[in-house]
Design a protein around this motif. Structure first.
Motif, mmCIF file in Angstrom:
data_model
loop_
_atom_site.group_PDB
_atom_site.id
_atom_site.type_symbol
_atom_site.label_atom_id
_atom_site.label_comp_id
_atom_site.label_asym_id
_atom_site.label_seq_id
_atom_site.Cartn_x
_atom_site.Cartn_y
_atom_site.Cartn_z
ATOM 1 N N TYR A 33 9.591 28.835 -8.200
ATOM 2 C CA TYR A 33 9.111 27.593 -8.842
ATOM 3 C C TYR A 33 9.201 27.695 -10.364
ATOM 4 O O TYR A 33 8.581 26.919 -11.082
ATOM 5 C CB TYR A 33 7.653 27.321 -8.453
ATOM 6 N N CYS A 53 9.912 24.587 -12.068
ATOM 7 C CA CYS A 53 9.306 23.398 -11.444
ATOM 8 C C CYS A 53 7.925 23.137 -12.043
ATOM 9 O O CYS A 53 7.274 24.049 -12.547
ATOM 10 C CB CYS A 53 9.146 23.613 -9.940
ATOM 11 N N LYS A 107 4.105 22.775 -12.085
ATOM 12 C CA LYS A 107 3.037 23.364 -11.281
ATOM 13 C C LYS A 107 1.712 22.695 -11.649
ATOM 14 O O LYS A 107 1.431 22.468 -12.827
ATOM 15 C CB LYS A 107 2.944 24.872 -11.544
ATOM 16 N N ASN A 156 10.064 18.942 -6.052
ATOM 17 C CA ASN A 156 10.081 20.401 -6.255
ATOM 18 C C ASN A 156 8.783 20.945 -6.836
ATOM 19 O O ASN A 156 8.633 22.154 -7.003
ATOM 20 C CB ASN A 156 11.219 20.790 -7.222
ATOM 21 N N SER A 157 7.865 20.042 -7.142
ATOM 22 C CA SER A 157 6.613 20.504 -7.756
ATOM 23 C C SER A 157 5.756 21.226 -6.723
ATOM 24 O O SER A 157 5.959 21.084 -5.511
ATOM 25 C CB SER A 157 5.837 19.306 -8.308
ATOM 26 N N VAL A 158 4.799 21.992 -7.237
ATOM 27 C CA VAL A 158 3.907 22.711 -6.325
ATOM 28 C C VAL A 158 2.461 22.477 -6.768
ATOM 29 O O VAL A 158 2.168 22.446 -7.963
ATOM 30 C CB VAL A 158 4.270 24.222 -6.273
ATOM 31 N N ASP A 212 5.251 21.237 -1.835
ATOM 32 C CA ASP A 212 4.673 22.536 -1.486
ATOM 33 C C ASP A 212 3.254 22.662 -2.046
ATOM 34 O O ASP A 212 2.955 22.143 -3.126
ATOM 35 C CB ASP A 212 5.528 23.669 -2.068
#
Ligand SMILES: NC(=O)c1ccc[n+]([C@@H]2O[C@H](COP(=O)([O-])OP(=O)(O)OC[C@H]3O[C@@H](n4cnc5c(N)ncnc54)[C@H](O)[C@@H]3O)[C@@H](O)[C@H]2O)c1
Ligand SMILES: [Zn+2]
Length: 361
Positions: free
Chosen positions: A31, A34, A36, A94-96, A121
């Motif tokens: 990540y 990405c 977060k 695509n972020s978490v 995710d």
């Protein structure tokens, strides 16, 4: 125990120990570029966030989303706020989302992540005993709705669960005992030896916590692995919860200082142990041992006769019941439970009266 313990779940993995953040750092490598997000409440912001970020460099620039603590906030309104923040900060597929908190944060954060843009995710870092041994594991995520517990939700697992036992140092005794109720449940439904260890009292040092967490996560996970979507075996974990959830919902709606989840489950376990005695012939000696051990841990909560009807209605609404009859998981003996026992309303009322009779003494 200094090594990180690792337990494989259906689609993910749980890590337990003082060094879990090294593993988390590796987990976050994919990540790197990405966005977060870290979901916290005011207590985990104060007690856990700095410890986490100082040990996990990859979280240096994480966006923090803070919500107000408490079960009364596990609602659609708060989900809206979190979805809105994700959207305002342009979170993409695509972020978490990293959930740092108790069961309210992991349940609601998991639900928000599972539905935002059809699912992003998420990672759980549970910070209460209850969420470390139960809520953050097993893939059930959701929120309360219309005064009913966990009415809206999905099954979806986090990418990983990272359990750092030292977070429990700032948790108060009442919250520790709330989590302890789920450990007692794990013991009663599957493991007589574990029950013997637990019934004597709350374990006091962090070495003991780690053992307790590992034992409980293993018990929960082995049940979930057999039946992730709760068709049969997973219902074992509902012991104490049919009556307990009704009492919890009632208390949330009516009491100025509502019962905590585990406190309500503890009452539910006493009542459902009584039902086990009536329906499955659990011995009178076991009934006495279980009831008195549980009562020794928790404050007494009087159930008014005129609440009984409302409690029964709440049980009928409980999502666990496929028909209008009331379905229970009951104990055959300590360490052995059976699912799918239909019980008449009269007996349920008798079990509520049984609890009341014990707290008078
Ligand atoms: N998904 C599941 O399988 C599952 C299983 C069991 C329970 N649950 C859910 O979990 C929820 C209860 O979880 P909970 O008991 O963790 O409640 P919680 O999330 O409300 O946390 C309890 C309190 O402790 C505070 N806190 C959290 N970590 C702390 C820390 N390290 N130090 C100091 N304070 C801290 C929180 O801010 C909160 O005030 C319920 O909503 C229940 O339905 C879910
Ligand atoms: Zn529970």
């Amino acid at each position: 125990m200094s090594k990180v313990q690792s337990i494989k779940t259906t689609h993910s993995e749980v890590f337990i120990g003082e060094h879990v953040f090294k593993v988390l750092t590796e987990y976050l490598t994919p990540y790197k570029d990405c966005k977060k997000f870290l979901l916290v409440d005011e207590n985990t912001l104060q007690n856990c966030t700095t410890q986490l970020i100082s040990q996990v460099k990859a979280l240096e620039n994480v966006e923090i989303i803070e919500i107000e603590s408490g079960e009364e906030n596990k609602t659609l309104d708060i989900c809206y706020q979190i979805w809105k923040t994700l959207s305002d900060y342009k979170a993409d597929r695509n972020s978490v989302l990293i959930n740092l908190g108790g069961g309210v944060i992991t349940d609601m954060g998991g639900f928000v992540a599972s539905t935002y843009k059809r699912g992003i995710d998420f990672i759980n870092i549970p910070t209460t005993l209850l969420s470390q041994i139960d809520a953050s594991v097993g893939g059930k995520v959701g929120i309360d709705f219309d005064d009913l517990k966990n009415m809206i939700g999905v099954f979806n697992e986090p990418k990983g669960v990272f359990i750092y036992p030292p977070f429990l140092k700032t948790l108060d005794k009442r919250q520790m005992l709330s989590g302890y109720a789920e450990a007692l449940k794990h013991a009663l439904i599957t493991d007589k030896k574990y029950w013997k260890n637990l019934k004597g009292g709350l374990l006091s040092n962090s070495e003991d916590w780690e053992n307790l967490i590992t034992t409980s996560v293993n018990i929960k996970n082995s049940i979930v692995l057999k039946d992730p979507k709760e068709k049969k075996e997973r219902k074992l974990l509902n012991f104490g919860h049919t009556i307990g959830h009704a009492i919890e919902s009632y208390s949330l709606k009516n009491d100025s200082l509502p019962l905590l989840h585990g406190e309500a489950i503890a009452i539910g376990m006493v009542c459902e142990t009584y039902l086990s005695h009536l329906v499955l012939e659990l011995s009178a000696a076991n009934l006495k041992e279980i009831s008195s051990s549980i009562l020794s841990f928790y404050s007494r909560y009087r159930l008014d006769d005129n609440q009984f009807h409302q409690l029964i209605e709440l049980m009928k609404h409980d999502k666990k019941n496929e028909t209008s009859s009331i379905n229970f998981t009951l104990l055959k003996e300590i360490g052995l439970a059976e699912v799918n026992h239909e019980v008449d309303v009269e007996l349920i009322i008798e079990s509520l009266n049984y609890y009341n009779s014990l707290i008078k003494k």
